[in-house]
Structure formats: structure tokens, C-alpha cells
Write a protein that holds these residues in place. Structure first.
Motif, PDB file in Angstrom:
ATOM      1  N   ARG A 103     139.535  57.059 -30.214  1.00  0.00           N
ATOM      2  CA  ARG A 103     140.371  56.090 -31.160  1.00  0.00           C
ATOM      3  C   ARG A 103     141.858  56.546 -30.969  1.00  0.00           C
ATOM      4  O   ARG A 103     142.624  55.632 -31.309  1.00  0.00           O
ATOM      5  N   ARG A 130     136.270  55.301 -22.466  1.00  0.00           N
ATOM      6  CA  ARG A 130     135.903  56.623 -21.850  1.00  0.00           C
ATOM      7  C   ARG A 130     136.391  56.450 -20.373  1.00  0.00           C
ATOM      8  O   ARG A 130     136.871  57.401 -19.690  1.00  0.00           O
ATOM      9  N   PRO A 173     139.899  47.737 -23.226  1.00  0.00           N
ATOM     10  CA  PRO A 173     138.590  47.674 -23.661  1.00  0.00           C
ATOM     11  C   PRO A 173     138.462  48.048 -25.263  1.00  0.00           C
ATOM     12  O   PRO A 173     139.128  49.021 -25.603  1.00  0.00           O
ATOM     13  N   LYS A 174     137.422  47.494 -25.636  1.00  0.00           N
ATOM     14  CA  LYS A 174     137.048  47.882 -27.265  1.00  0.00           C
ATOM     15  C   LYS A 174     135.814  48.769 -27.235  1.00  0.00           C
ATOM     16  O   LYS A 174     135.917  49.570 -28.228  1.00  0.00           O
ATOM     17  N   ARG A 175     134.861  48.730 -26.379  1.00  0.00           N
ATOM     18  CA  ARG A 175     133.714  49.588 -26.556  1.00  0.00           C
ATOM     19  C   ARG A 175     134.112  51.044 -26.016  1.00  0.00           C
ATOM     20  O   ARG A 175     134.871  51.237 -25.198  1.00  0.00           O
ATOM     21  N   ALA A 176     133.728  52.127 -26.808  1.00  0.00           N
ATOM     22  CA  ALA A 176     134.062  53.440 -26.504  1.00  0.00           C
ATOM     23  C   ALA A 176     133.673  53.796 -25.250  1.00  0.00           C
ATOM     24  O   ALA A 176     134.347  54.631 -24.666  1.00  0.00           O
ATOM     25  N   SER A 177     132.306  53.319 -24.841  1.00  0.00           N
ATOM     26  CA  SER A 177     132.104  54.040 -23.594  1.00  0.00           C
ATOM     27  C   SER A 177     133.187  53.310 -22.344  1.00  0.00           C
ATOM     28  O   SER A 177     133.272  53.949 -21.352  1.00  0.00           O
ATOM     29  N   HIS A 178     133.592  52.240 -22.664  1.00  0.00           N
ATOM     30  CA  HIS A 178     134.554  51.370 -21.679  1.00  0.00           C
ATOM     31  C   HIS A 178     135.808  52.268 -21.687  1.00  0.00           C
ATOM     32  O   HIS A 178     136.344  52.219 -20.648  1.00  0.00           O
TER      33      HIS A 178
END
Length: 178
Positions: free
Chosen positions: A172, A160, A153-158
Motif C-alpha cells: 500500500r 511487488r 500497476p493495481k494488482r499487488a503481485s504486479h
């Protein structure tokens, strides 16, 4: 007349139904193709619908204890199964923007496309199954090995959610590189 009967009899004995079964295991990222030509084993798969769960014993003893979900398939001419079309034959649907298996070429364009119904029948060439519940024993080439994810995944919440991180952790360090 005897010659015609012999030809007719030969045609009946040589007609066999073979179906390829593509079994995928999402937890390991592996998949395996099984070819079944036994009509009695294929009879247990007929009249099942997409998203319906099947006992693994239908495919053979190695799948004992497994529960498999029908996720799709193609008929012998290559037309895909479509969820919501409650038949085991081919139909022509009027497709528009946003429909599966259709990409519009102009704004507002609609087109009639052939798709197969969501019911499994003898005219399928390939059937796709997904392992919903794993059995006791491992299947070589399907559940015994682990294939790493190529894309993450690229999105930070995904990120996590995938790695079970807290809000203050640095995402990161966990980005899957291409």
C-alpha cells in the motif's frame, strides 16, 4: 513536346519521399520524432518487417551503437501496419471480435477493414521504432531525461514485481496515485 518534357522533368525532381520516424525509449518513458527526407537513408529501412531489429547508424550518427526494433507505422492515408500480413501494400481483412483495429458493434458481426502489411515500404508516412539496446552516448530528448510513470500497476503481485518487494512488505505504500 518540349513543354511536356519540362513539366515531366520538374515532376521527377520535386518528388521527394519524407518519412517521420517515432523513436520511443521504454526505459525512460520518452519519445522523439525525426523527419528523414534523404532517399539513401530511407533505402536502408525498406523491406524490413515488424519486430525486426535495425542498427541505429541507419538513422544518423547520433544513434551509433543503438539497436532499434520496428514496432509499426501508418501509411500516407493513415492505415496501420498489421503484424502477420506479409506484404508492403494495403489489404482488406475480414475482422471479427478480438482482432486488432476492430471493435464489433453487434454480437457475431464481422467486417472487412483495410490494413497495411508488416513490411516497410516507401509509402509509409510514419514508422514507429523502439530502443532495444542503448548505445554509448545519450540522445537529447530521448535517453538523457527520465519521465515518471503516470499510471502504475493495481494488482499487488504486479506492484511487488515492479518495485522488487518481498511477500511480507506492505504494497500500500508503493501504490502509484492517479
Amino acid at each position: 513536346i518540349y513543354y511536356c518534357l519540362v513539366l515531366f522533368d520538374l515532376h521527377l525532381t520535386t518528388t521527394t519521399t519524407t518519412m517521420k520516424i517515432n523513436v520511443a525509449c521504454p526505459s525512460t518513458g520518452m519519445q522523439k520524432i525525426i523527419e528523414i527526407d534523404d532517399e539513401k537513408r530511407l533505402q536502408n529501412l525498406y523491406e524490413r518487417r515488424m519486430a525486426q531489429e535495425i542498427d541505429g547508424n541507419v538513422l544518423g550518427e547520433e544513434f551509433e551503437g543503438y539497436i532499434l526494433r520496428v514496432s509499426g507505422g501508418n501509411d500516407k492515408q493513415g492505415f496501420p501496419m498489421r503484424q502477420g500480413v506479409l506484404t508492403n501494400t494495403r489489404v482488406r481483412l475480414l475482422c471479427k471480435k478480438g482482432h486488432k483495429a476492430y471493435r464489433q458493434r453487434r454480437a457475431g458481426e464481422r467486417k472487412r477493414k483495410s490494413v497495411r502489411g508488416c513490411v516497410v515500404g516507401p509509402d509509409l508516412a510514419v514508422m514507429h521504432l523502439i530502443v532495444a539496446k542503448k548505445g554509448e552516448q545519450e540522445i537529447p530528448g530521448l535517453t538523457d531525461d527520465q519521465r515518471p510513470r503516470r499510471l502504475g500497476p493495481k494488482r499487488a503481485s504486479h506492484i511487488r514485481k515492479l518495485f522488487g518487494l518481498e511477500k511480507q512488505d506492505d504494497v500500500r505504500k508503493f501504490v502509484v496515485r492517479r
